[in-house]
Design an enzyme around this catalytic site. Structure first.
Site, PDB file in Angstrom:
ATOM      1  N   ILE A  17      20.507 -35.387  16.707  1.00  0.00           N
ATOM      2  CA  ILE A  17      19.839 -36.677  16.915  1.00  0.00           C
ATOM      3  C   ILE A  17      19.749 -37.493  15.641  1.00  0.00           C
ATOM      4  CG2 ILE A  17      18.491 -35.891  18.882  1.00  0.00           C
ATOM      5  CD1 ILE A  17      16.156 -35.379  17.051  1.00  0.00           C
ATOM      6  N   GLY A  20      20.922 -37.110   7.569  1.00  0.00           N
ATOM      7  CA  GLY A  20      20.472 -37.714   6.329  1.00  0.00           C
ATOM      8  C   GLY A  20      21.384 -37.319   5.191  1.00  0.00           C
ATOM      9  N   GLY A  21      20.933 -37.543   3.963  1.00  0.00           N
ATOM     10  CA  GLY A  21      21.762 -37.282   2.800  1.00  0.00           C
ATOM     11  C   GLY A  21      22.029 -35.816   2.559  1.00  0.00           C
ATOM     12  N   ALA A  23      20.801 -33.209   5.102  1.00  0.00           N
ATOM     13  CA  ALA A  23      20.518 -32.392   6.282  1.00  0.00           C
ATOM     14  C   ALA A  23      20.838 -33.145   7.558  1.00  0.00           C
ATOM     15  CB  ALA A  23      19.044 -31.956   6.293  1.00  0.00           C
ATOM     16  N   ASP A 134       9.675 -42.108  -1.186  1.00  0.00           N
ATOM     17  CA  ASP A 134      10.684 -42.791  -0.366  1.00  0.00           C
ATOM     18  C   ASP A 134      10.032 -43.490   0.818  1.00  0.00           C
ATOM     19  OD1 ASP A 134      13.239 -43.626   0.202  1.00  0.00           O
ATOM     20  OD2 ASP A 134      13.770 -41.846   1.359  1.00  0.00           O
TER      21      ASP A 134
END
Length: 641
Positions: A17, A20-21, A23, A134
């Site tokens: 679904i 990311g950078g 994972a 972040d």
């Protein structure tokens, strides 16, 4: 990671679904507790890297210790073979960035509510000495009930961790604080700066600083002042504007110093109380001097002036006639050689800064090519020429022609190891519009009408209008007649009754009963105890629902229901499991699947039950989860011995 893979012997992976950078995220089924969860799995290229593995494990430990209704819950973490994973709460909703893209600027009250809830999450993290690092709309999930949850504490690092010495920028340039771009040590005020940028974008529909690349944006974070939000969106009132701009002060000492302090200011604003926030600083510190920023009409008077002690002259005040005369004399004395030296110094400074930011924002590896707008064949060829492998997905798009690349991961310009995978998403063209029948909205509350429209994929636009003849908060007009057919995605305006003396009801979900009672009482409302109930979303003792939201007259009674925590697990009827005759392995899996433990008793001879299968078990009947069941295994008939 293929579908149907069982991670850790417990989590059945369904489908991916997100990514990311470092994972990928999968929807999965917890086979022990029979619930849907989200599982974050470290990408293969990082799983063998000791540094990234340490950071990934730290994310799990840090996030698991944070408990708040505004933070995504972490249930479990572990290692399966060479793969690290984290099990998290599965959320239904959309990220705040997508909401801003769809709806543009938000109502000032909604901006303040979102900001206050993010503060609730940050205050918990900061108490654990964890800086998120972040905060951005992509990491804020908006749930169907309008509340938010902060996601991805994956790059947050506890201040006492040895990993704090890693100076790689993992955040996004549009939202990082000035001190983060300089690689300085961060504290809670860095998250507050980023939250200020998020509220700025919510209030205006655009980020305060933009540019062609991360370096130019980061330089603006340090060297430029944001345009006041009210100049972009006149609906932003002065109080909210001062709150946002104070969060975005270049000097961290001038910002709100804690998430609790900012939350208090936002709650006071929502309650209609006076908020004492000073006017924003319009001077940017630069070494031992300051650059004075003046209105365009005074452009001829812009100059560099020596920094003066606080209180000598108000920030933004014009120079006196003596200042100007002295400046003119000073200008006449300047030599061309000195001017040239200054220019050379500035160029050198920019060069050094550019090198620093390039080092700061780029990781090791090869540059990922820009594939956006290419055809699929061209993109695949470019990926192969650049030494990467490709993965192709399809997605509807309203902005790009069919067959063109609309998204890529990693982004263009990022650093990635040779041979690693680049995922491209190809436009399937505009999604065919579905026809929806407009429901009867008149008479509903604003939240009910909004939920009804969203359920049909129609866009609600709620506008309040004074109407003393209708109950406050109730829809009394809709732009499309009930029963009419419209395309999916059509905006439906609803006018909601507002009484002239109504005020905003503070949102108190997640607070203790006493804190919620004080907040509502301070806003002029009466509080009623609505009892308690079980909740898997709110910890025991926290308010899980309130009877009145939106706007209401002062003195209105607000009933609060307090969470008793998750509902206790129900007893298991062991007899209904039909264990007799099962193989030992099968019986053990069945017991584990319903939360029961097991042990193996002595073997017993049996003429009817095959060797290795269950002859009997003890105890029988209903048992609490976690109870131990003894299994007696057949050794076969006596003739076999």
């Amino acid at each position: 990671m293929s579908e149907k893979h069982i991670l850790g012997g417990r989590y059945l992976l369904k489908d991916r679904i997100g990514a990311g950078g470092m994972a990928s995220v999968y929807r999965a089924q917890d086979q022990v507790l029979d619930r849907t969860v989200a599982v974050k799995i470290m990408l293969p290229q990082y799983a063998s890297d000791a540094t990234f593995a340490a950071r990934f494990k730290q994310e799990a430990r840090a996030a698991a210790g944070l408990s708040s209704p505004y933070i995504v819950g972490v249930y479990d973490w572990g290692k399966d073979g060479d793969t690290y994973f984290i099990v998290m709460e599965y959320l239904h909703g959309t990220d705040l960035k997508s909401g801003i893209r769809s709806h543009g600027s938000l109502d000032p009250q909604k901006v303040a509510q979102i900001g206050a809830q993010i503060c609730g999450a940050l205050s918990v993290a900061h108490r654990h000495e964890i800086i998120h690092r972040d905060i951005k709309p992509q990491n804020i999930m908006v749930l169907p009930d309008g509340n938010i949850k902060v996601m991805d504490f994956g790059i947050a690092r506890a201040k006492n961790s040895h990993l704090t010495q890693d100076n790689n920028v993992l955040g996004t340039a549009h939202y990082v604080s000035p001190e983060q771009t300089r690689g300085q040590e961060l504290n809670a005020t860095s998250d507050i700066y980023s939250l200020g940028v998020v509220m700025y974008e919510c209030a205006t529909g655009q980020v305060p600083f933009d540019g062609d690349d991360a370096i130019s944006v980061a330089l603006k974070q340090v060297n430029e002042l944001p345009v006041p939000p009210s100049q972009i969106n006149p609906r932003v009132d002065p109080t909210l504007e001062r709150i946002i701009l104070r969060c975005m002060e270049k000097d961290s000492a001038m910002r709100f110093q804690s998430a609790e302090e900012l939350k208090s200011a936002l709650n006071s604003y929502l309650a209609g109380r006076v908020v004492d926030v000073p006017a924003p600083t319009r001077v940017i510190p630069q070494g031992n001097e300051t650059t004075r920023v003046v209105p365009p009409a005074d452009a001829t008077m812009v100059r560099r002036m020596p920094a003066t002690p606080a209180g000598t002259r108000p920030a933004g005040a014009h120079p006196t006639s003596l200042d100007l005369e002295g400046a003119e004399e000073e200008d006449r004395k300047r030599s061309r050689g000195k001017t040239a030296a200054i220019v050379i110094g500035v160029i050198a400074l920019i060069t050094v800064a550019a090198f620093a930011f390039m080092t700061f924002f780029n990781r090791g590896g090869s540059d990922v090519p820009n594939l956006i707008g290419m055809t699929e064949d061209s993109a695949m060829a470019q990926i192969e020429r650049s030494g990467f492998t490709a993965s192709v997905e399809e997605k509807y798009s309203t902005d790009e022609d069919k067959g063109k690349v609309i998204e890529q991961s990693p982004d263009a310009g990022a650093k990635a190891p040779k041979g690693s995978r680049i995922t491209i998403r190809i436009s399937k063209g505009k999604e065919p519009a579905k026809v929806r029948k407009v429901p009867e909205l008149v008479g509903m509350s604003a939240s009910e009408a909004e939920a009804a429209l969203k359920a049909l994929n129609l866009k609600p636009r709620m506008t309040e209008e004074v109407n003393d003849g209708v109950k406050a908060g109730e829809v009394f007009w809709q732009s499309k007649e009930a029963g009419s057919e419209v395309d999916e995605g059509t905006e439906i305006e609803c006018r909601v009754a507002k009484e002239s003396e109504s005020v905003n009801v503070p949102g108190v979900l997640g607070m203790s009963f006493s804190e919620a009672s004080n907040t509502l009482s301070d806003a002029g409302f009466q509080v009623e105890n609505g009892g308690s109930d079980y909740s898997s979303s709110y910890a025991a003792g926290q308010v899980m629902s309130q009877s009145v939201t939106g706007t209401a007259k002062k003195g209105t009674a607000v009933s609060l229901v307090v969470s008793k925590g998750p509902e206790p697990a129900k007893d298991v009827d062991v007899d209904s499991l039909d264990l007799i005759g099962m193989s030992q392995d099968h019986a053990q899996r069945v017991l584990a699947g319903v939360g029961l433990r097991y042990t193996i008793g002595r073997s017993e001879a049996s003429a009817t039950v095959p060797r290795g299968s269950v002859v009997r078990y003890s105890p029988t009947g209903s048992q609490h989860p976690g109870s131990t069941i003894t299994l007696y295994i057949s050794s076969g008939s006596e003739e076999e011995h």
